[in-house]
Every structure is written in structure tokens, then in C-alpha cells.
Design a protein around this motif. Structure first.
Motif, PDB file in Angstrom:
ATOM      1  N   ASN A  62       8.223 -31.760 -15.332  1.00 32.99           N
ATOM      2  CA  ASN A  62       7.816 -31.108 -14.095  1.00 32.99           C
ATOM      3  C   ASN A  62       6.786 -30.037 -14.423  1.00 32.99           C
ATOM      4  OD1 ASN A  62       9.059 -28.453 -14.392  1.00 32.99           O
ATOM      5  ND2 ASN A  62      10.995 -29.595 -14.262  1.00 32.99           N
ATOM      6  N   LEU A  63       6.172 -29.499 -13.368  1.00 32.63           N
ATOM      7  CA  LEU A  63       5.009 -28.625 -13.567  1.00 32.63           C
ATOM      8  C   LEU A  63       5.349 -27.335 -14.323  1.00 32.63           C
ATOM      9  CD1 LEU A  63       2.044 -28.774 -12.930  1.00 32.63           C
ATOM     10  CD2 LEU A  63       2.488 -27.770 -10.687  1.00 32.63           C
ATOM     11  N   VAL A  64       6.530 -26.791 -14.076  1.00 32.56           N
ATOM     12  CA  VAL A  64       6.948 -25.559 -14.741  1.00 32.56           C
ATOM     13  C   VAL A  64       7.209 -25.830 -16.227  1.00 32.56           C
ATOM     14  CG1 VAL A  64       8.736 -23.789 -14.858  1.00 32.56           C
ATOM     15  CG2 VAL A  64       7.882 -24.564 -12.633  1.00 32.56           C
ATOM     16  N   GLU A  65       7.952 -26.893 -16.465  1.00 33.99           N
ATOM     17  CA  GLU A  65       8.230 -27.313 -17.837  1.00 33.99           C
ATOM     18  C   GLU A  65       6.931 -27.500 -18.608  1.00 33.99           C
ATOM     19  OE1 GLU A  65      11.011 -30.907 -19.244  1.00 33.99           O
ATOM     20  OE2 GLU A  65      10.872 -30.633 -17.080  1.00 33.99           O
ATOM     21  N   PHE A  66       5.991 -28.143 -17.937  1.00 32.74           N
ATOM     22  CA  PHE A  66       4.705 -28.427 -18.560  1.00 32.74           C
ATOM     23  C   PHE A  66       3.976 -27.136 -18.944  1.00 32.74           C
ATOM     24  CE2 PHE A  66       0.095 -28.823 -17.706  1.00 32.74           C
ATOM     25  CZ  PHE A  66      -0.249 -29.581 -18.816  1.00 32.74           C
ATOM     26  N   GLN A  67       3.972 -26.174 -18.031  1.00 35.41           N
ATOM     27  CA  GLN A  67       3.274 -24.924 -18.315  1.00 35.41           C
ATOM     28  C   GLN A  67       3.889 -24.191 -19.512  1.00 35.41           C
ATOM     29  OE1 GLN A  67       3.395 -24.220 -14.036  1.00 35.41           O
ATOM     30  NE2 GLN A  67       1.546 -23.020 -14.201  1.00 35.41           N
ATOM     31  N   ILE A  68       5.219 -24.218 -19.585  1.00 33.72           N
ATOM     32  CA  ILE A  68       5.901 -23.554 -20.695  1.00 33.72           C
ATOM     33  C   ILE A  68       5.671 -24.306 -22.008  1.00 33.72           C
ATOM     34  CG2 ILE A  68       8.158 -22.921 -21.639  1.00 33.72           C
ATOM     35  CD1 ILE A  68       9.043 -22.377 -18.752  1.00 33.72           C
ATOM     36  N   ARG A  69       5.861 -25.619 -21.933  1.00 33.43           N
ATOM     37  CA  ARG A  69       5.716 -26.437 -23.140  1.00 33.43           C
ATOM     38  C   ARG A  69       4.330 -26.307 -23.765  1.00 33.43           C
ATOM     39  NH1 ARG A  69       9.292 -30.878 -23.085  1.00 33.43           N
ATOM     40  NH2 ARG A  69       7.920 -32.295 -24.162  1.00 33.43           N
ATOM     41  N   ARG A  70       3.334 -26.237 -22.873  1.00 34.39           N
ATOM     42  CA  ARG A  70       1.964 -26.147 -23.360  1.00 34.39           C
ATOM     43  C   ARG A  70       1.732 -24.809 -24.076  1.00 34.39           C
ATOM     44  NH1 ARG A  70      -3.273 -25.531 -22.387  1.00 34.39           N
ATOM     45  NH2 ARG A  70      -3.008 -24.090 -20.675  1.00 34.39           N
ATOM     46  N   ALA A  71       2.305 -23.750 -23.521  1.00 38.96           N
ATOM     47  CA  ALA A  71       2.173 -22.437 -24.143  1.00 38.96           C
ATOM     48  C   ALA A  71       2.889 -22.418 -25.488  1.00 38.96           C
ATOM     49  CB  ALA A  71       2.731 -21.369 -23.219  1.00 38.96           C
ATOM     50  N   VAL A  72       4.060 -23.077 -25.532  1.00 37.03           N
ATOM     51  CA  VAL A  72       4.807 -23.133 -26.795  1.00 37.03           C
ATOM     52  C   VAL A  72       3.989 -23.881 -27.846  1.00 37.03           C
ATOM     53  CG1 VAL A  72       6.867 -24.082 -27.924  1.00 37.03           C
ATOM     54  CG2 VAL A  72       7.048 -23.011 -25.670  1.00 37.03           C
ATOM     55  N   GLU A  73       3.422 -25.013 -27.446  1.00 34.95           N
ATOM     56  CA  GLU A  73       2.675 -25.842 -28.380  1.00 34.95           C
ATOM     57  C   GLU A  73       1.444 -25.147 -28.932  1.00 34.95           C
ATOM     58  OE1 GLU A  73       2.043 -29.632 -26.492  1.00 34.95           O
ATOM     59  OE2 GLU A  73       4.211 -29.963 -26.535  1.00 34.95           O
ATOM     60  N   THR A  74       0.776 -24.395 -28.087  1.00 34.61           N
ATOM     61  CA  THR A  74      -0.423 -23.704 -28.580  1.00 34.61           C
ATOM     62  C   THR A  74      -0.046 -22.433 -29.353  1.00 34.61           C
ATOM     63  OG1 THR A  74      -0.614 -22.667 -26.410  1.00 34.61           O
ATOM     64  CG2 THR A  74      -2.044 -24.548 -26.825  1.00 34.61           C
ATOM     65  N   GLY A  75       1.272 -22.164 -29.434  1.00 30.29           N
ATOM     66  CA  GLY A  75       1.741 -21.053 -30.252  1.00 30.29           C
ATOM     67  C   GLY A  75       1.408 -19.670 -29.707  1.00 30.29           C
ATOM     68  N   GLY A  76       1.022 -19.622 -28.430  1.00 28.90           N
ATOM     69  CA  GLY A  76       0.566 -18.347 -27.880  1.00 28.90           C
ATOM     70  C   GLY A  76       1.673 -17.471 -27.331  1.00 28.90           C
ATOM     71  N   LEU A  77       2.881 -18.032 -27.221  1.00 27.17           N
ATOM     72  CA  LEU A  77       3.941 -17.287 -26.537  1.00 27.17           C
ATOM     73  C   LEU A  77       4.368 -16.014 -27.258  1.00 27.17           C
ATOM     74  CD1 LEU A  77       6.406 -19.759 -24.857  1.00 27.17           C
ATOM     75  CD2 LEU A  77       4.775 -18.179 -23.816  1.00 27.17           C
ATOM     76  N   ARG A  78       4.032 -15.914 -28.550  1.00 25.81           N
ATOM     77  CA  ARG A  78       4.396 -14.710 -29.285  1.00 25.81           C
ATOM     78  C   ARG A  78       3.479 -13.548 -28.903  1.00 25.81           C
ATOM     79  NH1 ARG A  78       3.733 -17.535 -33.745  1.00 25.81           N
ATOM     80  NH2 ARG A  78       5.045 -19.332 -33.314  1.00 25.81           N
ATOM     81  N   GLN A  79       2.303 -13.873 -28.382  1.00 29.47           N
ATOM     82  CA  GLN A  79       1.399 -12.798 -27.962  1.00 29.47           C
ATOM     83  C   GLN A  79       1.757 -12.356 -26.552  1.00 29.47           C
ATOM     84  OE1 GLN A  79      -1.557 -15.717 -29.404  1.00 29.47           O
ATOM     85  NE2 GLN A  79      -2.925 -13.957 -29.213  1.00 29.47           N
ATOM     86  N   ILE A  80       1.829 -11.057 -26.372  1.00 28.88           N
ATOM     87  CA  ILE A  80       2.304 -10.537 -25.090  1.00 28.88           C
ATOM     88  C   ILE A  80       1.378 -10.917 -23.926  1.00 28.88           C
ATOM     89  CG2 ILE A  80       2.775  -8.419 -23.753  1.00 28.88           C
ATOM     90  CD1 ILE A  80       3.859  -7.249 -26.381  1.00 28.88           C
ATOM     91  N   ASP A  81       0.071 -10.821 -24.157  1.00 31.58           N
ATOM     92  CA  ASP A  81      -0.856 -11.123 -23.058  1.00 31.58           C
ATOM     93  C   ASP A  81      -0.787 -12.599 -22.642  1.00 31.58           C
ATOM     94  OD1 ASP A  81      -1.915 -11.623 -25.570  1.00 31.58           O
ATOM     95  OD2 ASP A  81      -3.987 -11.476 -24.871  1.00 31.58           O
ATOM     96  N   VAL A  82      -0.611 -13.502 -23.629  1.00 32.57           N
ATOM     97  CA  VAL A  82      -0.508 -14.933 -23.299  1.00 32.57           C
ATOM     98  C   VAL A  82       0.767 -15.188 -22.503  1.00 32.57           C
ATOM     99  CG1 VAL A  82      -0.333 -17.279 -24.223  1.00 32.57           C
ATOM    100  CG2 VAL A  82      -1.834 -15.617 -25.322  1.00 32.57           C
ATOM    101  N   LYS A  83       1.853 -14.574 -22.959  1.00 32.26           N
ATOM    102  CA  LYS A  83       3.144 -14.742 -22.302  1.00 32.26           C
ATOM    103  C   LYS A  83       3.058 -14.237 -20.853  1.00 32.26           C
ATOM    104  CE  LYS A  83       8.031 -13.923 -23.261  1.00 32.26           C
ATOM    105  NZ  LYS A  83       8.958 -13.569 -24.349  1.00 32.26           N
ATOM    106  N   THR A  84       2.382 -13.107 -20.673  1.00 30.64           N
ATOM    107  CA  THR A  84       2.221 -12.554 -19.333  1.00 30.64           C
ATOM    108  C   THR A  84       1.443 -13.513 -18.436  1.00 30.64           C
ATOM    109  OG1 THR A  84       2.075 -10.405 -20.398  1.00 30.64           O
ATOM    110  CG2 THR A  84       1.518 -10.474 -18.066  1.00 30.64           C
TER     111      THR A  84
END
Ligand SMILES: [Zn+2]
Length: 429
Positions: free
Chosen positions: A368-390
Motif C-alpha cells: 500500500n502507499l504508506v508501506e511503500f513510502q516507508i520502505r523506500r526511505a528504509v531502502e535508501t538508508g535515509g531514515l537515520r537522518q532527521i531531516d529525511v525522516k521528517t
């Protein structure tokens, strides 16, 4: 007293419209293959999924009825239900079909309708002209070889009325003038262009894909170059009286009945993606033709389906913009699922390399669209950065703000909180 618009059509005119339109003919024209069985016609029901026909049409009673889902009615009700046309539009459509004038139309709108009809007719002739070129063993040889190399079958060429625009600068122009069209009409539909007193065909030396609107009328064309270095690779009709790209989806007309049966649509990007999937038996497929998804597109789809699968080719550029467009679908109350194809392959290339079964497997596990948005952020490894997570959280909140069902919303919030390791309250804001 305020009157509803259909009250403007006197009942005797509605009766006349119904009498002059044979129900079996109309239903067949809408694409339901009726077979004569005794006094009645039968078919597999266009309103529910079935293997043995329980949909019956009686010419005598001028009514249809399905013994499976109990859907039934007359010619007007059929159009209302099958085409999702409002009552007044259904009556108008039937009146136009048999040439009964309606009192609801003033002189100006009658003239506008006539002009439109003439332009549609011109596009019909052009569709045939391009198609004839392609089928001509000499004129269409190069284009035929190109299509063969891309593994487009003859049957797909027929179904999608694929054609070929010749190399000459005035080939179509001269042919159309010979058949009685005017230069102005050709300009109006965008088949020719005026450049400093020089008038030439818009499409030259290209494979042509007619773009049909949801009523089955050709409103525009798309042309693909044959040689790999020619530009632009794809050329479409610009906006015209008949064509508004933010309101048109490629193959919507052809995919209608499959969409209505499955209540699902598969949204891809280009002509070849649609043709490939359809050729492999996946018929509920439509294309946005590279335009971002609009509210009108969502409205069109909502008439036929509850759920839309969008295929991303793994090229991450532009995904955020696309997701913003997809929020229109969510807003219209449609479920959106996303499927990723690896290695930058589009659906056409993916199916050619891995087969349709592999494609269907991916489809079954679409996110689903939410899952996709999260998964993509996880894959690009950006979730550890605060601005990306925001940013991800902001995008998700935007999607969630369009979901009307509280239960669904609650589930998404739980999921997001868990995946992003956040407090539910943060997302609620
Ligand atoms: Zn039924």
C-alpha cells in the motif's frame, strides 16, 4: 419550484428514445458479447464475475436481467449502471445514437456538439489512414519490422488500431483534404501544424497509437519514432477541443469491462506497457502517458474500480511527485497499491524478460502507499537522518489526510509509528 434536469425531457420523448434504441444492439455496442439463445440473448454478466452466462437480454421486453446478481432494467438503466452515466447523459447518448433531437439542447450547444462530432469523425478517418499505412506491405514495412522486434502481435495491432505516419511532410494533409476535411479541422484536431506559412503533418515517420476517450471516440494520437536517435521519442497531440490530457487515460475504453469485473486497474506509463500486458491476458490496464495524475483521472477511474495498482519502474527520480499525484486517488476513495520492478525495467521489458507469471506474482505482493513510502526511505538508508525522516513523515501525513475510513487510518498510523519508531501521537498531529 426547482426541477431536476431530467424533468426537462418530456416523458413521450424519453419513450421515443427508448423505442428507437434496441436494447440488445446497445448492449453489444457497449462491448458485451451477447449470444442468441431461444428468444433471448445471453452473456456472461458484465456486472459480476462468472463463468457461465446468467445475464439475459429480452428484445421483446426491451429489458436485461442477471440471475446471478439480480441486476436488471431497461436500456437507460443499463447505460447508467454499465457506463456510470447519469440519467440525463444516458438519454442524450441514446438520443444522439438514433438522431432524436432533445429539447434540453440549445442551438449553441447543438452546434458545439456537431463540431465535435465532425472532428471525431476526422480522427476516425485518420486512425484508419494510419492503420492502413501500417498494414501496407510496402509503406508500412519499416514500422511493421519495428513492432515485430518489440514483439507486438498482429492481433494487438488490430485491437489497438496501431498505425504508421509516413515520412512525407503533407501525406496525411493531402489524403484528408481529398476526403473532404478542411485545413481548419485538421488544425483543430492537431493533426497538422502551421509554421511560418508552411503547413505540415504533425506526425511523420512514426508508429501511431490512437488515444480513445471513455466513450470510444478517438480524441488524440501518440507517435513513437522508429530510429533510436530521432527526437522526441514520443510525440502526442497537444491540447485540442477533443483532447485534455489531464482527463484522458490510454486504453480506458478497452479496459473498461475488465476493470468493472475485477474492480481493479493497473496503471502503467506507456503505450507498449499497456499493449504488452493486454497481449498477455491482463486486460484491466491503463496508462497515464507520462502526465502526472490528476483529480479528473481519479474521478474517471473511480467510476469503474475500487483499487488501483501502480507500477514503478524502479527509477527513483520523480517518485515523490508521482506519489503526490496518487494522493488524488486516495482522496477519491480508491485503494492504491504500489508494485516495484527492479533494475529500471518498465512493465513491457519486465514481462518480456521474466514472463507474465512473474509480473502477476509481483502484483499480488504489491504494497500500500504508506508501506511503500516507508520502505523506500528504509531502502535508501535515509531514515537515520532527521531531516529525511521528517520529510517522509510529512509525505505520509499528506497521504493519510486523504483517507476517510477511521479504521483504515488507525491501522496506517499504528504501522507508521512502529516502522518509524515514533509515538502514535506524533503522527496524529
Ligand atoms: Zn450479474
Amino acid at each position: 419550484m426547482a426541477t431536476r434536469s431530467f424533468n426537462h425531457i418530456p416523458s413521450e420523448i424519453i419513450d421515443e428514445v427508448r423505442q428507437r434504441n434496441d436494447i440488445a444492439e446497445v448492449i453489444m455496442e457497449c462491448g458485451v458479447p451477447l449470444k442468441l439463445s431461444g428468444k433471448n440473448y445471453k452473456a456472461c454478466c458484465p456486472f459480476h464475475d462468472e463463468k457461465t452466462p446468467s445475464f439475459t437480454v429480452s428484445s421483446e421486453k426491451q429489458m436485461f436481467y442477471c440471475f446471478g446478481c439480480q441486476m436488471g432494467g431497461n436500456t437507460i438503466t443499463f447505460l447508467q449502471k454499465y457506463e456510470n452515466k447519469p440519467f440525463i447523459e444516458s438519454v442524450e447518448w441514446l438520443a444522439n445514437r438514433v438522431g432524436v433531437p432533445l429539447p434540453t439542447q440549445d442551438q449553441k450547444s447543438k452546434e458545439r456538439a456537431k463540431k465535435r462530432l465532425n472532428l471525431e469523425e476526422l480522427n476516425r478517418l485518420a486512425t484508419k489512414y494510419f492503420h492502413r499505412n501500417l498494414l501496407d506491405s510496402k509503406i508500412g514495412e519499416k514500422a511493421s519490422i519495428y513492432l515485430k522486434n518489440r514483439q507486438v502481435s498482429n492481433s494487438s495491432i488490430r485491437t489497438f488500431q496501431v498505425g504508421y505516419a509516413t515520412r512525407g511532410s503533407k501525406d496525411l494533409l493531402e489524403d484528408a483534404i481529398r476526403r473532404g476535411s478542411s485545413k481548419q479541422q485538421l488544425l483543430d484536431v492537431g493533426l497538422i501544424k502551421d509554421n511560418e506559412n508552411r503547413t505540415t503533418d504533425r506526425f511523420r515517420d512514426r508508429v501511431i497509437f490512437p488515444i480513445i476517450d471513455e466513450r470510444g471516440a478517438p480524441v488524440a494520437f501518440g507517435g513513437r519514432v522508429l530510429s533510436p536517435d530521432a527526437v522526441p521519442k514520443y510525440l502526442n497531440t497537444a491540447s485540442t477541443v477533443l483532447y485534455d490530457k489531464s482527463k484522458t487515460l490510454y486504453n480506458l475504453y478497452g479496459a473498461r469491462s475488465a476493470m468493472q469485473k475485477t474492480r481493479q486497474a493497473i496503471l502503467v506509463e506507456g503505450y507498449f506497457d499497456v499493449i504488452r500486458l493486454s497481449q498477455e491476458g491482463v486486460e484491466n490496464v491503463i496508462a497515464s502517458l507520462g502526465t502526472s495524475f490528476s483529480e479528473s483521472h481519479a474521478g474517471l477511474l473511480k467510476r469503474f474500480v475500487d483499487e488501483v495498482f501502480i507500477v514503478f519502474d524502479g527509477d527513483t527520480a520523480g517518485i515523490r511527485a508521482t506519489v503526490r499525484g496518487l494522493n488524488h486517488l486516495v482522496k477519491a476513495g480508491l485503494k492504491v497499491r504500489v508494485m516495484m520492478l527492479s533494475g529500471g525495467q518498465d512493465p513491457d521489458a519486465f514481462v518480456l524478460h521474466h514472463g507474465i507469471d512473474a509480473f502477476n506474482e509481483r502484483l499480488a505482493s504489491a504494497m500500500n502507499l504508506v508501506e511503500f513510502q516507508i520502505r523506500r526511505a528504509v531502502e535508501t538508508g535515509g531514515l537515520r537522518q532527521i531531516d529525511v525522516k521528517t520529510q517522509v513523515l510529512k509525505d505520509i501525513a499528506d497521504t493519510l489526510s486523504h483517507i476517510k475510513s477511521r479504521v483504515e487510518l488507525d491501522q496506517y498510523i499504528n504501522y507508521t509509528a512502529q516502522e518509524l519508531d515514533l509515538d502514535r501521537a506524533v503522527i496524529w498531529q
